[in-house]
Design an enzyme around this catalytic site. Sequence first.
Site, PDB file in Angstrom:
ATOM      1  N   GLY A 127      -3.179  -2.844  12.139  1.00  0.00           N
ATOM      2  CA  GLY A 127      -4.325  -2.057  12.583  1.00  0.00           C
ATOM      3  C   GLY A 127      -5.514  -2.879  13.017  1.00  0.00           C
ATOM      4  N   GLY A 180      -2.714  12.659   7.790  1.00  0.00           N
ATOM      5  CA  GLY A 180      -2.323  11.984   9.018  1.00  0.00           C
ATOM      6  C   GLY A 180      -1.958  10.527   8.856  1.00  0.00           C
ATOM      7  CE  LYS A 198       2.695  -2.159  10.887  1.00  0.00           C
ATOM      8  NZ  LYS A 198       1.936  -1.289   9.960  1.00  0.00           N
ATOM      9  N   GLY A 295      -4.414   5.059  11.061  1.00  0.00           N
ATOM     10  CA  GLY A 295      -5.372   5.957  11.695  1.00  0.00           C
ATOM     11  C   GLY A 295      -5.580   5.626  13.164  1.00  0.00           C
TER      12      GLY A 295
END
Length: 397
Positions: A127, A180, A198, A295
């Site tokens: 992120g 979410g 990752k 997110g």
Amino acid sequence: MKNFKAGLFGLGVVGSGVYTALQQNQKYGISIEKIAVKNIDKERDFDLPTGILTAQSDEILENEDIDFIIELINDPEEAFTIVKKAFEKGKSVVSANKKMVALHHQELLELREKYGVKFFYEGAVCGSVPILRLLDQHYKSDKIKSVKAIANGTCNFILSKMTAENQDYDSALKEAQDLGFAELDPYSDVSGEDTRFKLAIMVYHAFGIFVHPQEIPLEGIDYLDETLVQFAQKHQLKIKLIGEACNIGGKINAKVEPQLVNEKQDFYNIENEYNGILVNAEFTAEQFVKGKGAGSFPTALAVLSNLKDLIYDLAIAKYSIKPNITYSTEIEREIYFIGGFETELSGLEILAKDETYCLAKSDFKELEKLKQKHPNLYWVKISQDIYEIIKNQEVLI
């Protein structure tokens, strides 16, 4: 500054964040000319200019006026096809598709070199934490010994709820889905697969070799139960899903597994959707970074950062594989909390046992064989330091 034109593939959580940010902030100097989506008629939460959506990828890829591509779809093979064709058309690409990058990493970088384009994918890993940038730039003159990461915000959210709020796995997962942070099908997250993608990407940037994700041993969090949670709470420990890769004498070992950590460790205070990465290097020793890993806007931020790299023509490291470094599937025996079994376990070096769990020395291969006989079996790594503290806290059978 020149105004650039981009084609966007995907208008999901991240794609919407990128589009909204570019619309609201003119400093980027980027206009989205076309957006490729699967369903043009789908209702969306924001207004879009008439005619901007298309279901035909070639409307973007064949458009000579479009300077570069932003690839933010879910399907890794479809994404690879899009990126490959973009390269062939001389268009640089920014992507956040970790599965595509992990599965096709070497080929993508070879194609990037062949067609003389640029390819950035910071958003594919952790992120808002710029770990790939740090590995490529900050550590380029250092020798990295290990990289350890909480790299999946969904898993970390679930584990935080289980240990801090005594939620069971199912209710913690449902809350993550409601907020979410987790997909309706959470398999890739909770199985550890997402973390493994990752980690495979980070291995190249840290050590200069390619590792296919399937070569990295994996244990997720979907079997963890109240027995482990009670054990962790009793000893003031927390459960974290950690991907780690270590350079041991020029051989790289990597794995993904749950681990128990204590308050002395940096990972202890990484909660909810946050990610954390610990890099240990020869000259800089241990350095720890954290940030939101799930997110819309955290990942969108990484994509936007890469877009600025394109605009300012940031130089990127040439594709290369480091000599004298290899990947090894041999993993040392370590101490594990083992639960989820119903009958006596054989072949392990038992250090302590109770009716519902045991502490034992083992390795992944042994544990994977045991899991074939005991489908609900799970394991969680315990460091030697933590094990010594536990021994001193109680009498172990």
